[in-house]
Write a protein that holds these residues in place. Structure first.
Motif, short mmCIF file in Angstrom:
data_model
loop_
_atom_site.label_atom_id
_atom_site.label_comp_id
_atom_site.label_asym_id
_atom_site.label_seq_id
_atom_site.Cartn_x
_atom_site.Cartn_y
_atom_site.Cartn_z
N HIS A 80 0.84 -1.20 0.00
CA HIS A 80 0.00 0.00 0.00
C HIS A 80 0.88 1.25 0.00
O HIS A 80 1.84 1.31 0.76
N VAL A 102 -2.70 -1.40 -3.40
CA VAL A 102 -3.51 -0.19 -3.26
C VAL A 102 -2.59 1.02 -3.35
O VAL A 102 -1.56 1.06 -2.69
N GLN A 124 -6.62 -1.38 -6.28
CA GLN A 124 -7.24 -0.05 -6.21
C GLN A 124 -6.21 1.01 -6.58
O GLN A 124 -5.10 1.00 -6.07
#
Length: 162
Positions: A80, A102, A124
């Protein structure tokens, strides 16, 4: 963008090691400097790209597990990134983060999403408020579930591949 965080992702420019330990970015910088000084036989292009990636990582990272024995293992552990409002113009160096899932990169100066095309684990990608004018150079990774690209300079979504 609340929907982009429904997986329980905390949106902050701090990181966690695993899911509960606070991540010390100054220690990360020291570790990267130590590893950089220990390596031998690398060219100036590799050093420049690693320096750029180091800057990006220090801006906001969440790790899947503790840093590995070498730089590549450390990069693979990053899942992330929280890079909102970092004045980033280019993320070509992001290809080394092969397990990134992400990425929040809103309110920067990005003009292309092409660097994200090679990130096969990316689920994402939130890139609102940038300067992306086209998605022609972007191939959506198969794992991509959400792409938020509001308030960019796009007039059409022609050419999106995935």
């Amino acid at each position: 963008d609340a929907a982009a965080r429904e997986d329980g992702e905390e949106h902050a420019s701090t990181g966690t090691l695993g899911s509960s330990e606070p991540f010390d970015f100054s220690a990360l910088g020291e570790e990267i400097r130590r590893r950089e000084s220990a390596k031998q036989g690398t060219g100036p292009d590799a050093d420049t790209e690693d320096n750029e990636l180091r800057r990006v990582i220090k801006a906001g990272v969440r790790l899947m597990k503790a840093p590995g024995a070498n730089k590549d293992a450390f990069y693979r552990g990053i899942t992330h990134l929280h890079l909102d409002n970092q004045n980033i113009q280019d993320l070509r160096c992001i290809w080394k983060l092969t397990h990134l899932q992400v990425c929040f990169a809103s309110s920067n100066h990005l003009t292309s999403l092409a660097p994200f095309s090679t990130l096969h684990h990316l689920r994402q990608l939130i890139v609102n408020d940038n300067r992306v004018a086209s998605l022609r150079d972007f191939s959506a990774p198969r794992a991509l579930e959400r792409l938020h690209a509001a308030r960019n300079q796009m007039t059409a979504f022609n050419g999106v591949r995935g």
